[in-house]
Design a protein around this motif. Structure first.
Motif, PDB file in Angstrom:
ATOM      1  N   MET A  93       0.770  -1.040  -0.001  1.00  0.00           N
ATOM      2  CA  MET A  93      -0.034   0.158  -0.030  1.00  0.00           C
ATOM      3  C   MET A  93       1.124   1.236  -0.032  1.00  0.00           C
ATOM      4  SD  MET A  93      -3.038   1.159   2.581  1.00  0.00           S
ATOM      5  CE  MET A  93      -4.069  -0.128   2.459  1.00  0.00           C
ATOM      6  N   CYS A  94       1.961   1.185   0.852  1.00  0.00           N
ATOM      7  CA  CYS A  94       2.902   2.274   0.811  1.00  0.00           C
ATOM      8  C   CYS A  94       3.450   2.673  -0.602  1.00  0.00           C
ATOM      9  CB  CYS A  94       4.043   2.256   1.825  1.00  0.00           C
ATOM     10  SG  CYS A  94       3.447   1.987   3.547  1.00  0.00           S
ATOM     11  N   VAL A  95       3.859   1.659  -1.342  1.00  0.00           N
ATOM     12  CA  VAL A  95       4.518   1.756  -2.640  1.00  0.00           C
ATOM     13  C   VAL A  95       3.346   2.115  -3.596  1.00  0.00           C
ATOM     14  CG1 VAL A  95       5.805   0.760  -4.584  1.00  0.00           C
ATOM     15  CG2 VAL A  95       5.976   0.080  -2.121  1.00  0.00           C
ATOM     16  N   ASP A  96       2.238   1.855  -3.374  1.00  0.00           N
ATOM     17  CA  ASP A  96       1.177   2.310  -4.377  1.00  0.00           C
ATOM     18  C   ASP A  96       1.037   3.783  -4.243  1.00  0.00           C
ATOM     19  OD1 ASP A  96       0.733  -0.383  -5.603  1.00  0.00           O
ATOM     20  OD2 ASP A  96      -0.920  -0.828  -4.313  1.00  0.00           O
ATOM     21  N   GLU A  97       0.867   3.869  -2.985  1.00  0.00           N
ATOM     22  CA  GLU A  97       0.762   5.488  -2.690  1.00  0.00           C
ATOM     23  C   GLU A  97       1.966   6.338  -3.292  1.00  0.00           C
ATOM     24  OE1 GLU A  97       0.220   5.929   1.567  1.00  0.00           O
ATOM     25  OE2 GLU A  97      -1.599   5.092   1.683  1.00  0.00           O
ATOM     26  N   LEU A  98       3.215   5.770  -3.201  1.00  0.00           N
ATOM     27  CA  LEU A  98       4.197   6.767  -3.445  1.00  0.00           C
ATOM     28  C   LEU A  98       4.262   6.656  -5.079  1.00  0.00           C
ATOM     29  CD1 LEU A  98       6.700   8.137  -3.131  1.00  0.00           C
ATOM     30  CD2 LEU A  98       8.086   6.102  -2.978  1.00  0.00           C
ATOM     31  N   THR A  99       4.095   5.400  -5.595  1.00  0.00           N
ATOM     32  CA  THR A  99       3.945   5.595  -7.210  1.00  0.00           C
ATOM     33  C   THR A  99       2.778   6.181  -7.797  1.00  0.00           C
ATOM     34  OG1 THR A  99       2.850   3.412  -7.441  1.00  0.00           O
ATOM     35  CG2 THR A  99       5.135   3.242  -7.289  1.00  0.00           C
ATOM     36  N   GLN A 104       1.633  11.425 -10.813  1.00  0.00           N
ATOM     37  CA  GLN A 104       1.100  12.816 -10.841  1.00  0.00           C
ATOM     38  C   GLN A 104       2.281  13.623 -11.007  1.00  0.00           C
ATOM     39  OE1 GLN A 104      -1.528  13.627  -7.257  1.00  0.00           O
ATOM     40  NE2 GLN A 104      -1.843  11.521  -7.052  1.00  0.00           N
ATOM     41  N   ILE A 105       3.504  13.688 -10.392  1.00  0.00           N
ATOM     42  CA  ILE A 105       4.361  14.370 -10.757  1.00  0.00           C
ATOM     43  C   ILE A 105       4.994  14.392 -12.417  1.00  0.00           C
ATOM     44  CG2 ILE A 105       7.037  15.024 -10.263  1.00  0.00           C
ATOM     45  CD1 ILE A 105       6.401  13.809  -7.297  1.00  0.00           C
ATOM     46  N   CYS A 106       5.095  13.324 -12.669  1.00  0.00           N
ATOM     47  CA  CYS A 106       5.325  13.294 -13.998  1.00  0.00           C
ATOM     48  C   CYS A 106       4.560  13.781 -15.062  1.00  0.00           C
ATOM     49  CB  CYS A 106       5.449  11.476 -14.591  1.00  0.00           C
ATOM     50  SG  CYS A 106       7.137  10.842 -13.726  1.00  0.00           S
ATOM     51  N   SER A 107       3.130  13.588 -14.761  1.00  0.00           N
ATOM     52  CA  SER A 107       2.113  14.327 -15.466  1.00  0.00           C
ATOM     53  C   SER A 107       2.225  15.646 -15.672  1.00  0.00           C
ATOM     54  CB  SER A 107       0.644  13.739 -15.152  1.00  0.00           C
ATOM     55  OG  SER A 107      -0.368  14.327 -15.852  1.00  0.00           O
ATOM     56  N   PRO A 110       5.922  17.464 -17.302  1.00  0.00           N
ATOM     57  CA  PRO A 110       6.442  16.538 -18.399  1.00  0.00           C
ATOM     58  C   PRO A 110       8.019  16.575 -18.978  1.00  0.00           C
ATOM     59  CG  PRO A 110       4.999  18.135 -19.173  1.00  0.00           C
ATOM     60  CD  PRO A 110       5.038  18.310 -17.618  1.00  0.00           C
ATOM     61  N   SER A 111       8.503  17.725 -18.537  1.00  0.00           N
ATOM     62  CA  SER A 111       9.898  17.903 -19.031  1.00  0.00           C
ATOM     63  C   SER A 111      11.008  17.894 -17.999  1.00  0.00           C
ATOM     64  CB  SER A 111      10.209  19.201 -19.722  1.00  0.00           C
ATOM     65  OG  SER A 111       9.683  20.511 -18.972  1.00  0.00           O
ATOM     66  N   SER A 112      10.417  17.496 -16.677  1.00  0.00           N
ATOM     67  CA  SER A 112      11.432  17.367 -15.396  1.00  0.00           C
ATOM     68  C   SER A 112      12.018  16.040 -15.310  1.00  0.00           C
ATOM     69  CB  SER A 112      10.639  17.583 -14.336  1.00  0.00           C
ATOM     70  OG  SER A 112      10.132  19.014 -14.303  1.00  0.00           O
ATOM     71  N   ARG A 113      13.313  15.912 -14.908  1.00  0.00           N
ATOM     72  CA  ARG A 113      13.581  14.763 -14.544  1.00  0.00           C
ATOM     73  C   ARG A 113      13.445  14.480 -13.222  1.00  0.00           C
ATOM     74  NH1 ARG A 113      20.169  14.160 -14.145  1.00  0.00           N
ATOM     75  NH2 ARG A 113      20.295  12.399 -15.303  1.00  0.00           N
ATOM     76  N   ASN A 146       7.508   2.938 -15.260  1.00  0.00           N
ATOM     77  CA  ASN A 146       7.721   4.270 -15.353  1.00  0.00           C
ATOM     78  C   ASN A 146       9.056   4.689 -15.742  1.00  0.00           C
ATOM     79  OD1 ASN A 146       7.390   7.022 -15.657  1.00  0.00           O
ATOM     80  ND2 ASN A 146       6.141   7.428 -13.926  1.00  0.00           N
ATOM     81  N   SER A 147       9.303   4.747 -17.114  1.00  0.00           N
ATOM     82  CA  SER A 147      10.731   5.058 -17.371  1.00  0.00           C
ATOM     83  C   SER A 147      11.058   6.392 -17.302  1.00  0.00           C
ATOM     84  CB  SER A 147      10.807   4.771 -19.046  1.00  0.00           C
ATOM     85  OG  SER A 147       9.984   5.358 -19.824  1.00  0.00           O
ATOM     86  N   ARG A 148      10.277   7.314 -16.820  1.00  0.00           N
ATOM     87  CA  ARG A 148      10.477   8.699 -16.560  1.00  0.00           C
ATOM     88  C   ARG A 148      11.264   8.853 -15.267  1.00  0.00           C
ATOM     89  NH1 ARG A 148       7.351  12.832 -17.362  1.00  0.00           N
ATOM     90  NH2 ARG A 148       8.815  13.961 -16.099  1.00  0.00           N
ATOM     91  N   VAL A 149      10.985   7.802 -14.392  1.00  0.00           N
ATOM     92  CA  VAL A 149      11.633   7.926 -13.168  1.00  0.00           C
ATOM     93  C   VAL A 149      12.965   7.147 -13.007  1.00  0.00           C
ATOM     94  CG1 VAL A 149      11.137   7.487 -10.441  1.00  0.00           C
ATOM     95  CG2 VAL A 149       9.235   8.278 -12.203  1.00  0.00           C
ATOM     96  N   GLY A 150      13.940   7.736 -12.131  1.00  0.00           N
ATOM     97  CA  GLY A 150      15.388   7.171 -11.858  1.00  0.00           C
ATOM     98  C   GLY A 150      15.284   7.021 -10.470  1.00  0.00           C
ATOM     99  N   SER A 151      16.515   6.394  -9.992  1.00  0.00           N
ATOM    100  CA  SER A 151      16.579   6.025  -8.437  1.00  0.00           C
ATOM    101  C   SER A 151      18.112   6.211  -8.369  1.00  0.00           C
ATOM    102  CB  SER A 151      16.004   4.943  -8.100  1.00  0.00           C
ATOM    103  OG  SER A 151      15.857   4.685  -6.772  1.00  0.00           O
TER     104      SER A 151
END
Length: 221
Positions: A93-99, A104-107, A110-113, A146-151
Motif C-alpha cells: 500500500m505504501c509503494v502504491d501511494e508513492l508511485t 502525478q508528478i510526471c504528468s 512532463p519535461s522534468s527529470r 515508468n521509465s521517466r523515474v530514476g533512482s
C-alpha cells in the motif's frame, strides 16, 4: 531581463528580452522526510552551491507529498517512505501511494527529470526487511512501469550485517535507528547532487544499477 523601446512611423514598440542563466537551468526541488532536513540549497559551506539552485519541501509521510509544488523545476527528487513502513500499513500500500504520487508528478512536470529515493537502511533488522520489500517493489516500478523515474544506489550506507553503518548514523544519539548524522547527510547530499548532474535517464540508470549489483543487499538484483 532587459527592454528596448523604439518608435517607427508614429508607432511605439516595446521589446523585452528575458533570459535564464545557466545556473537556473538546473533548478531542483527536493521533497523529503526528516533525513533531508539539513540538506541545503544556496551558496556557501554545506550547501549544493549556485550550480544546483532549488528548495526543499518537507514531507514526513507519502500522503504529505504535494505534486503541484514540483512544477517549474528541471529536477524533482523525492525521498520518502520510512515513516510509512514504520506504521502498520502494508508495504504494498505504501509503494502504491508513492508511485501514484510519482505518476502525478510526471504528468504535471512532463519535461522534468524525476528521481525517487529507495528507503535508506536502518539499525533495525525487522525494519530493514520491510525496506527491502519496499525497495524491490519500487525498483520494479522504475524499471518496468515508468521509465521517466530514476533512482539511486544506497548500498554504501550498509555495514557487514546489512544494517545502517554507525559512521553514517547520529553520533550523539546512537539509539536512534533511522536518522543520519553529519557524515550520512553529507553522503546523501553528494549522491543527490551527482544524480542531478548526471546525464543518464531513469530507466537506463536503474538498469545499470541492477546489472552491476554483485551482492544485493537493500537493493534488489
Amino acid at each position: 531581463s532587459s527592454g528596448i523601446n523604439a518608435e517607427y512611423g508614429g508607432l511605439r514598440y516595446s521589446i523585452t528580452f528575458r533570459y535564464i542563466t545557466d545556473h537556473n537551468k538546473n533548478a531542483t526541488i527536493l521533497v523529503g522526510d526528516s533525513n533531508t532536513r539539513f540538506i541545503k540549497f544556496g551558496n556557501g559551506k554545506g550547501t549544493f552551491g549556485d550550480r544546483l539552485p532549488g528548495k526543499r519541501m518537507l514531507a514526513y509521510t507519502i500522503n504529505q507529498i504535494d505534486p503541484s509544488v514540483c512544477q517549474g523545476y528541471k529536477n524533482v527528487f523525492v525521498h520518502c517512505g520510512i515513516n510509512d513502513i514504520r506504521q502498520n500499513k502494508p508495504v504494498e500500500m505504501c509503494v502504491d501511494e508513492l508511485t501514484n504520487k510519482l505518476d502525478q508528478i510526471c504528468s504535471l512536470c512532463p519535461s522534468s527529470r524525476v528521481t525517487v529515493s529507495p528507503i535508506l537502511p536502518t539499525r533495525l533488522t525487522h525494519l530493514n526487511q520491510k525496506a527491502l520489500k519496499f525497495n524491490e517493489l519500487l525498483f520494479y516500478y522504475v524499471n518496468n512501469i515508468n521509465s521517466r523515474v530514476g533512482s539511486l544506489d544506497f548500498n554504501c550506507f550498509l555495514d557487514k550485517d546489512n544494517l545502517l553503518d554507525r559512521k553514517y548514523g547520529r553520533y550523539r544519539n546512537q539509539s536512534d535507528p533511522i536518522h543520519l548524522g553529519s557524515t550520512g547527510i553529507f553522503t546523501l547530499a553528494k549522491l543527490i547532487r551527482d544524480k542531478m548532474n548526471s546525464p543518464t535517464d531513469g530507466r537506463a540508470y536503474s538498469a545499470v544499477l541492477n546489472a552491476t549489483q554483485t551482492k544485493p543487499r537493500l537493493l534488489p538484483d
